[in-house]
Design an enzyme around this catalytic site. Structure first.
Site, PDB file in Angstrom:
ATOM      1  N   LYS A   1       0.836  -1.216   0.000  1.00  0.00           N
ATOM      2  CA  LYS A   1       0.000   0.000   0.000  1.00  0.00           C
ATOM      3  C   LYS A   1       0.863   1.254   0.000  1.00  0.00           C
ATOM      4  O   LYS A   1       0.591   2.200  -0.743  1.00  0.00           O
ATOM      5  CB  LYS A   1      -0.921  -0.047   1.227  1.00  0.00           C
ATOM      6  CG  LYS A   1      -1.866   1.134   1.368  1.00  0.00           C
ATOM      7  CD  LYS A   1      -3.113   0.756   2.146  1.00  0.00           C
ATOM      8  CE  LYS A   1      -2.860   0.604   3.635  1.00  0.00           C
ATOM      9  NZ  LYS A   1      -2.555   1.864   4.326  1.00  0.00           N
TER      10      LYS A   1
ATOM     11  N   ARG B   1      -7.662  -3.283   9.573  1.00  0.00           N
ATOM     12  CA  ARG B   1      -6.733  -4.197  10.252  1.00  0.00           C
ATOM     13  C   ARG B   1      -7.350  -4.824  11.512  1.00  0.00           C
ATOM     14  O   ARG B   1      -7.000  -5.938  11.881  1.00  0.00           O
ATOM     15  CB  ARG B   1      -5.416  -3.499  10.560  1.00  0.00           C
ATOM     16  CG  ARG B   1      -4.700  -3.044   9.292  1.00  0.00           C
ATOM     17  CD  ARG B   1      -3.226  -2.801   9.503  1.00  0.00           C
ATOM     18  NE  ARG B   1      -2.711  -1.857   8.523  1.00  0.00           N
ATOM     19  CZ  ARG B   1      -2.384  -2.181   7.264  1.00  0.00           C
ATOM     20  NH1 ARG B   1      -2.516  -3.416   6.842  1.00  0.00           N
ATOM     21  NH2 ARG B   1      -1.932  -1.252   6.444  1.00  0.00           N
TER      22      ARG B   1
ATOM     23  N   ASP C   1       1.760  -1.156  11.856  1.00  0.00           N
ATOM     24  CA  ASP C   1       0.437  -1.627  11.439  1.00  0.00           C
ATOM     25  C   ASP C   1       0.170  -3.077  11.845  1.00  0.00           C
ATOM     26  O   ASP C   1      -0.922  -3.593  11.609  1.00  0.00           O
ATOM     27  CB  ASP C   1       0.296  -1.492   9.915  1.00  0.00           C
ATOM     28  CG  ASP C   1       0.276  -0.030   9.501  1.00  0.00           C
ATOM     29  OD1 ASP C   1      -0.140   0.822  10.305  1.00  0.00           O
ATOM     30  OD2 ASP C   1       0.697   0.267   8.361  1.00  0.00           O
TER      31      ASP C   1
ATOM     32  N   LYS D   1      -4.678   5.802  14.471  1.00  0.00           N
ATOM     33  CA  LYS D   1      -4.759   5.095  13.188  1.00  0.00           C
ATOM     34  C   LYS D   1      -6.215   5.129  12.686  1.00  0.00           C
ATOM     35  O   LYS D   1      -6.977   5.963  13.113  1.00  0.00           O
ATOM     36  CB  LYS D   1      -4.231   3.669  13.341  1.00  0.00           C
ATOM     37  CG  LYS D   1      -2.738   3.623  13.672  1.00  0.00           C
ATOM     38  CD  LYS D   1      -1.906   4.212  12.545  1.00  0.00           C
ATOM     39  CE  LYS D   1      -0.432   4.275  12.881  1.00  0.00           C
ATOM     40  NZ  LYS D   1       0.337   4.983  11.856  1.00  0.00           N
TER      41      LYS D   1
ATOM     42  N   ARG E   1      -8.854  11.950  12.225  1.00  0.00           N
ATOM     43  CA  ARG E   1      -7.405  11.747  12.364  1.00  0.00           C
ATOM     44  C   ARG E   1      -6.628  13.058  12.234  1.00  0.00           C
ATOM     45  O   ARG E   1      -6.982  13.922  11.427  1.00  0.00           O
ATOM     46  CB  ARG E   1      -6.937  10.714  11.336  1.00  0.00           C
ATOM     47  CG  ARG E   1      -7.647   9.390  11.572  1.00  0.00           C
ATOM     48  CD  ARG E   1      -7.209   8.330  10.620  1.00  0.00           C
ATOM     49  NE  ARG E   1      -5.805   8.004  10.797  1.00  0.00           N
ATOM     50  CZ  ARG E   1      -5.134   7.193   9.995  1.00  0.00           C
ATOM     51  NH1 ARG E   1      -5.730   6.653   8.952  1.00  0.00           N
ATOM     52  NH2 ARG E   1      -3.875   6.934  10.229  1.00  0.00           N
TER      53      ARG E   1
ATOM     54  N   GLN F   1       4.646   9.172   7.195  1.00  0.00           N
ATOM     55  CA  GLN F   1       3.721  10.066   6.488  1.00  0.00           C
ATOM     56  C   GLN F   1       4.154  11.520   6.631  1.00  0.00           C
ATOM     57  O   GLN F   1       4.117  12.278   5.658  1.00  0.00           O
ATOM     58  CB  GLN F   1       2.300   9.874   7.032  1.00  0.00           C
ATOM     59  CG  GLN F   1       1.767   8.475   6.737  1.00  0.00           C
ATOM     60  CD  GLN F   1       0.376   8.240   7.263  1.00  0.00           C
ATOM     61  OE1 GLN F   1      -0.215   9.114   7.917  1.00  0.00           O
ATOM     62  NE2 GLN F   1      -0.167   7.071   6.994  1.00  0.00           N
TER      63      GLN F   1
ATOM     64  N   ARG G   1       2.700   5.983  -3.253  1.00  0.00           N
ATOM     65  CA  ARG G   1       3.858   6.797  -3.638  1.00  0.00           C
ATOM     66  C   ARG G   1       4.144   6.717  -5.126  1.00  0.00           C
ATOM     67  O   ARG G   1       4.542   7.708  -5.745  1.00  0.00           O
ATOM     68  CB  ARG G   1       5.083   6.364  -2.825  1.00  0.00           C
ATOM     69  CG  ARG G   1       5.011   6.803  -1.356  1.00  0.00           C
ATOM     70  CD  ARG G   1       5.935   5.950  -0.510  1.00  0.00           C
ATOM     71  NE  ARG G   1       6.096   6.431   0.858  1.00  0.00           N
ATOM     72  CZ  ARG G   1       5.228   6.207   1.858  1.00  0.00           C
ATOM     73  NH1 ARG G   1       4.114   5.541   1.623  1.00  0.00           N
ATOM     74  NH2 ARG G   1       5.483   6.657   3.079  1.00  0.00           N
TER      75      ARG G   1
HETATM   76  C1  S3P Z   1       2.430   4.656   6.226  1.00  0.00           C
HETATM   77  C2  S3P Z   1       2.954   5.028   7.422  1.00  0.00           C
HETATM   78  C3  S3P Z   1       2.414   4.610   8.724  1.00  0.00           C
HETATM   79  C4  S3P Z   1       1.428   3.468   8.589  1.00  0.00           C
HETATM   80  C5  S3P Z   1       0.502   3.625   7.430  1.00  0.00           C
HETATM   81  C6  S3P Z   1       1.287   3.742   6.133  1.00  0.00           C
HETATM   82  C7  S3P Z   1       3.040   5.171   4.989  1.00  0.00           C
HETATM   83  O1  S3P Z   1       1.782   5.731   9.313  1.00  0.00           O
HETATM   84  O2  S3P Z   1       0.662   3.323   9.775  1.00  0.00           O
HETATM   85  O3  S3P Z   1      -0.377   2.522   7.323  1.00  0.00           O
HETATM   86  O4  S3P Z   1       2.761   4.624   3.903  1.00  0.00           O
HETATM   87  O5  S3P Z   1       3.805   6.135   5.075  1.00  0.00           O
HETATM   88  P1  S3P Z   1       2.646   6.830  10.131  1.00  0.00           P
HETATM   89  O6  S3P Z   1       3.684   7.335   9.226  1.00  0.00           O
HETATM   90  O7  S3P Z   1       1.692   7.921  10.509  1.00  0.00           O
HETATM   91  O8  S3P Z   1       3.167   6.084  11.322  1.00  0.00           O
END
Ligand code: S3P
Length: 447
Positions: A30, A404, A330, A357, A131, A179, A35
């Site tokens: 994912k 999840r 995750d 989350k 969120r 993120q 990206r």
């Molecule tokens: C992700 C980063 C994670 C993860 C999310 C996917 C990403 O979140 O929980 O499912 O693709 O950058 P955080 O960066 O907020 O921890």
């Protein structure tokens, strides 16, 4: 509106199953799928992606890229073509960008838009609207974007005016979050000079890898014992490059744990990404005594992957350090399920980020464990599970629009004494379309 959010709740129950057997490839990663679409959309020319995850979350990102001016086409199963607009080249969308359930899509696109001179409105479903977005707005405002409006100062829906003249910044992420890091790097693409992100604990590095794969100058250095400093040279000419998306380790986690827990099972999982910043669960399960054999490790277009043979195993409790959390953030719901069946106590430390989350995952996991007779405690940000060889089960778990939580508790029901039901399986489609048929194909009793 994403398809999961629009459909009505779909209850589902998992029952104690006979041995799981077979060979499966779970859908594409994912994180890389989002990206690839976003970086492809900021590249002049044609980017070809294979193995793209076609879950609702990623579909929302594909629509957002179209709305921002890129041409995005599906040419076959998992095969997509993106004609990008170039760094800084997004056009103003005609309508609200709807990210459905997807925090990653929304936050990364906020970053990408922040570096372009356009205004866009971001929204999502009831889960995403809870969120925190302030963690992204803070750094992109430093880069020169302006938050025109945001619900309660930092929630969706929000409207952002991207920077006309983006400023390169040096930013330390306040929490370990790929993120936040990615949003800053994507915004920094259009800034002249060097954008620097420092993280105290290394988080998944797919954005850095993909930008480098497309020809950007990205320097990665270590910072302290566990941290990293990433330096991006702004205004690169991104050149299209093919992207091959490996199978998502966060999705593979569910059939992996199912195979460990259901007696007599032997399952082979193919093409699973083994980027070391994503393998915390694998390390932990092996420490717990899991029989997981690496069959064929290789690297394809920048990311390592392997096939794994997983055999049912007697697990024992372990202590999972907080420093491991970013590499398995995750995976805690399904680890909590594995811990419920382990001999002894499993201590999972430093789970604060689980509270923000797709649901408050710490609370949702705790409720699910409680309802199904698993002994546990929450001590601050730590989850402590007291396992026994077979969890009791027997209850319905509320999934709170969280894929999840849904997938993890179905795994519990495949091995517990009594069935485990979930109130709604529809959100599984955000990240793992085909989850239920895949488990059934391995021999799981789900109805
Ligand atoms: C992700 C980063 C994670 C993860 C999310 C996917 C990403 O979140 O929980 O499912 O693709 O950058 P955080 O960066 O907020 O921890």
């Amino acid at each position: 509106m994403s398809h999961a959010a629009a459909s009505s709740p779909a209850p589902l129950a998992a029952r104690r199953s006979g041995a799981l057997r077979g060979r499966v490839r779970v859908p594409g990663d994912k994180s890389i799928s989002h990206r690839a679409l976003i970086v492809g959309a900021l590249t002049v020319g044609e980017t070809r992606i294979s193995g793209l995850l076609e879950g609702d979350d990623v579909i929302c990102t594909s629509k957002a890229m179209r709305a921002l001016g890129a041409t995005v086409e599906r040419t076959g199963e998992g095969a997509w073509r993106v004609h990008g607009v170039g760094v800084g080249g997004f056009r103003a969308p005609d309508s609200v960008l709807d990210f459905g359930n997807s925090g990653t899509g929304c936050r990364l696109v906020i970053g990408a838009v922040a570096g372009c001179p356009v205004t866009a409105t971001f929204n999502g479903d009831a889960s995403l609207r809870k969120r925190p977005m302030r963690r992204i707005l803070d750094p992109v405002e430093l880069i020169g974007a302006r938050t025109i409006s945001a619900t309660d100062g930092g929630l969706l829906p929000l409207t952002l005016a991207g920077a006309r003249d983006p400023i390169p910044i040096a930013y330390r992420t306040p929490v370990p979050s790929a993120q936040i890091k990615s949003a800053v790097l994507l915004a920094g693409l259009a800034a002249p000079g060097e954008t620097v992100v420092v993280e105290t604990e290394a988080s998944r590095d797919h954005t850095e890898r993909l930008l480098a794969h497309f020809g950007a100058e990205v320097k990665v250095e270590s910072d302290g014992a566990t941290g990293r400093k990433i330096t991006l040279k702004g205004e690169p000419e991104l050149a299209p490059a093919p992207v091959v998306v490996p199978a998502d380790p966060s999705s593979a986690a569910f059939p992996m744990v199912a195979a460990l827990l259901v007696p007599g099972s032997e399952v082979i999982l193919t093409d699973v990404m083994t980027n070391p910043l994503r393998t915390g669960l694998l390390t932990t399960l092996r420490e717990m005594g899991a029989d997981i054999e690496t069959l064929d490790e290789r690297t394809d277009v920048g990311e390592a992957m392997a096939d794994f043979r997983v055999r049912s195993s007697a697990l024992r409790g372990v202590e999972v350090p907080a420093s491991r959390a970013p590499s398995m953030i995750d995976e805690y719901p399904v680890l909590a399920v594995a811990a419920s069946f382990a001999e002894g106590t499993t201590v999972m430390r430093g789970l604060k980020e689980l509270r923000v989350k797709e649901s408050d995952r710490l609370a949702a996991v705790a409720d699910g464990l409680m309802a199904n007779g698993v002994a546990f405690e929450i001590d601050g940000d730590d989850l402590i599970v007291h396992g026994k060889s077979r969890a009791t089960g027997g209850s319905t778990v509320l999934t709170h629009m969280d894929h999840r939580i849904a997938m993890a508790f179905l795994v519990m029901g495949l091995a517990s004494e009594k069935p485990v039901a979930i109130d709604d399986a529809s959100f599984i489609a955000t990240s793992f379309p085909g989850y239920v048929p895949m488990l059934r194909g391995l021999g799981a009793d789900l109805s």
